[in-house]
Structure formats: structure tokens, C-alpha cells
Scaffold this motif. Structure first.
Motif, PDB file in Angstrom:
ATOM      1  N   PRO A   1       0.827  -1.210   0.000  1.00  0.00           N
ATOM      2  CA  PRO A   1       0.000   0.000   0.000  1.00  0.00           C
ATOM      3  C   PRO A   1       0.858   1.256   0.000  1.00  0.00           C
ATOM      4  CG  PRO A   1       0.148  -0.881   2.218  1.00  0.00           C
ATOM      5  CD  PRO A   1       0.881  -1.853   1.323  1.00  0.00           C
ATOM      6  N   CYS A   2       0.222   2.371  -0.315  1.00  0.00           N
ATOM      7  CA  CYS A   2       0.910   3.659  -0.264  1.00  0.00           C
ATOM      8  C   CYS A   2       1.205   4.024   1.191  1.00  0.00           C
ATOM      9  CB  CYS A   2       0.031   4.736  -0.904  1.00  0.00           C
ATOM     10  SG  CYS A   2       0.763   6.397  -0.836  1.00  0.00           S
ATOM     11  N   VAL A   3       2.362   4.576   1.417  1.00  0.00           N
ATOM     12  CA  VAL A   3       2.742   5.065   2.751  1.00  0.00           C
ATOM     13  C   VAL A   3       3.103   6.541   2.613  1.00  0.00           C
ATOM     14  CG1 VAL A   3       4.340   4.820   4.683  1.00  0.00           C
ATOM     15  CG2 VAL A   3       3.599   2.788   3.410  1.00  0.00           C
ATOM     16  N   VAL A   4       2.492   7.373   3.460  1.00  0.00           N
ATOM     17  CA  VAL A   4       2.767   8.808   3.409  1.00  0.00           C
ATOM     18  C   VAL A   4       3.333   9.276   4.740  1.00  0.00           C
ATOM     19  CG1 VAL A   4       0.986   9.256   1.684  1.00  0.00           C
ATOM     20  CG2 VAL A   4       0.397   9.394   4.105  1.00  0.00           C
ATOM     21  N   SER A   5       3.949  10.432   4.719  1.00  0.00           N
ATOM     22  CA  SER A   5       4.524  11.019   5.927  1.00  0.00           C
ATOM     23  C   SER A   5       3.438  11.651   6.783  1.00  0.00           C
ATOM     24  CB  SER A   5       5.550  12.080   5.533  1.00  0.00           C
ATOM     25  OG  SER A   5       4.891  13.174   4.895  1.00  0.00           O
ATOM     26  N   GLN A   6       3.817  12.125   7.944  1.00  0.00           N
ATOM     27  CA  GLN A   6       2.909  12.903   8.781  1.00  0.00           C
ATOM     28  C   GLN A   6       2.666  14.264   8.137  1.00  0.00           C
ATOM     29  OE1 GLN A   6       1.418  11.817  11.665  1.00  0.00           O
ATOM     30  NE2 GLN A   6       2.326   9.817  11.205  1.00  0.00           N
ATOM     31  N   TRP A   7       1.558  14.892   8.524  1.00  0.00           N
ATOM     32  CA  TRP A   7       1.272  16.240   8.012  1.00  0.00           C
ATOM     33  C   TRP A   7       2.342  17.219   8.491  1.00  0.00           C
ATOM     34  CZ3 TRP A   7      -1.898  17.022   4.202  1.00  0.00           C
ATOM     35  CH2 TRP A   7      -3.042  16.242   4.037  1.00  0.00           C
TER      36      TRP A   7
END
Length: 268
Positions: free
Chosen positions: A82-88
Motif C-alpha cells: 500500500p501507499c505510505v505517506v509522511s505525517q502532516w
């Protein structure tokens, strides 16, 4: 071997039966050819054992799981990622000073989705805001409509800045009863305007007045209903969606707000 049947003697001379050897091509598959393809790709073709036990052409594309013609090692060679994104990031300042604009926060992609993994979520969010200070550090002279409001969550970041500047002054809370709401509030689909969908006619809402919306001379926020008559209709507008506005009546002024979070707002 007297007395022994002829067929028994023949059996003794035959070599033991062994299971048939797998053909060399059985070792092929997705990993052997380095194949992992998105969607349906007829060219993403290999050969080997298939999940149903048959041998022959097999695929290493994302669609093979539905068409049941994957190679035997597809799941291991092409795992779902799955896609993994950083924190805001922290919220930015307002886009322009001394006017109703927006602020932005962003995040970035750490891992792109692969092999049918969950897609990446939005990487940017915006929320309405008003900056009361020019880029030169002087206070803006506001001539805005009577009451501009935004979600109460914006107040946390604003309080931190005021405390750091040493300009924080005691604020207050005003309770209003919503009288009229335009349809634009309920049909706002941006992530930074979701809070507007909780506005309902007849509900009581709390609006906090804090620095820098708290005027240094009058010690009031624009549009807080100061000096209004009892049951007088006052106008408000939601920052970030010019189609979301309406009227309300002031109920009372308090030291602190105690409304639920979905009914807690902030003067801008």
C-alpha cells in the motif's frame, strides 16, 4: 525359482517406479523473469504452474488474481504494497496578509503503492484563515464583514504563535443560536470545509474570540454581537467557502466555550 509364477519373476526384474520428474520449465514464473505488472497486461507473460495445478502460460499482472491465471509464485514475487505517506507538516501561514485567504499543510509519499496496493491519500489540505499582520510586522486595519468564522481547531496553532510573540490576551466565548444557513454549507466537499456540514438551523454554537482577532483597542472581535439588541439577527460567514453564510442570534457571552467540538468555532 520353482513354484514362483512367471509374472512375479518379471516384477522382480523391473526397476522401482519413481514419480515423474517435473519439466525444467516448471521453475519459471514471475520471480524468474522479474515480472510484476500493473492492471491487465498481456505481455506480462511467463510459463509455469498455475494455482489450479495445470502447467503452461501464466501471468504476472495485477489482473491475474481475478482471471485465475497467475503464475504459482505471483503472491510471493509481487506482494501487495500500500501507499505510505509522511505525517502532516505544520500549517503554513495565510497565503496573503490582511485578507480572507487560506493556509496549507502538506505531506509526501514515502512508498508508492504497488501490485494493487491502496492508493495514496490527498497530499495537501487547505483551511480558511485571515492574517492580521503584514509582512512588515504591522497590524492590519480590518474592514471585514461582521463575523468571519472557521473551525475551532485553528485556534490551537494561533494561540501558540500569540504566546511566542508575548501578545496573548485573555479572550472570551460567545454563544449564538443559528437562525438561517445557506445550502452552500451542506454541499461543500473539500476536506478543509467538512466542518461546515455540521451547521444546522436552531443549534447553539460557541465562537471563541482570541488574539489576534481580539481587537487591541475595543477588546472585542468583529461580529461578536457587542451592542446588538436582544434577538437581533446578526450575519456570519464561514472562511474558506463564500457560499456558506447565514444569520444567528446572540445568546450570551462567557469566559470559556463548552460546546461540542463540531459546534465550536473561532472568530477570524
Amino acid at each position: 525359482m520353482a513354484g514362483c509364477p512367471r509374472w512375479a519373476a518379471l516384477l522382480l526384474l523391473l526397476p522401482p517406479l519413481l514419480p515423474p520428474a517435473l519439466p525444467r520449465r516448471a521453475a519459471a514464473g514471475c520471480a524468474a523473469r522479474g515480472l510484476c505488472c500493473p492492471g491487465r497486461d498481456p505481455a506480462c507473460l511467463s510459463a509455469g504452474w498455475r494455482p489450479d495445478g495445470s502447467h503452461g502460460p501464466c501471468y504476472c499482472d495485477q489482473a491475474c488474481a481475478r482471471t485465475l491465471d497467475c503464475c504459482h509464485d505471483y503472491a510471493e514475487a509481487c506482494p501487495v504494497i500500500p501507499c505510505v505517506v509522511s505525517q502532516w507538516s505544520v500549517w503554513s501561514g495565510c497565503a496573503e496578509p490582511c485578507k480572507t485567504t487560506y493556509r496549507v499543510r502538506r505531506r509526501h509519499v514515502i512508498q508508492e503503492p504497488r501490485n494493487g496496493g491502496e492508493a495514496c491519500p490527498p497530499l495537501e489540505e487547505r483551511a480558511g484563515c485571515v492574517e492580521y499582520w503584514t509582512q512588515q510586522g504591522t497590524e492590519c486595519k480590518q474592514s471585514l464583514i461582521p463575523a468571519l468564522i472557521t473551525t475551532g481547531g485553528f485556534g490551537k496553532a494561533r494561540k501558540k504563535r500569540a504566546a511566542a510573540d508575548g501578545n496573548e490576551r485573555a479572550g472570551y466565548c460567545v454563544e449564538f443560536q443559528l437562525v438561517a444557513i445557506t445550502p452552500g454549507c451542506l454541499h461543500s466537499h473539500h476536506s478543509y470545509t467538512h466542518w461546515m456540514q455540521y451547521l444546522r438551523e436552531g443549534h447553539t454554537v460557541c465562537v471563541e474570540c482570541q488574539h489576534p482577532a481580539l481587537d487591541s483597542r475595543s477588546l472585542h472581535c468583529y461580529g461578536d454581537g457587542s451592542g446588538s439588541k436582544k434577538n437581533q439577527l446578526l450575519h456570519w460567514q464561514a472562511v474558506g467557502n463564500p457560499r456558506c453564510k447565514g444569520t444567528w442570534k446572540k445568546i450570551r457571552q462567557l469566559d470559556t466555550c463548552s460546546c461540542p467540538s463540531v459546534h465550536s468555532f473561532l472568530f477570524i
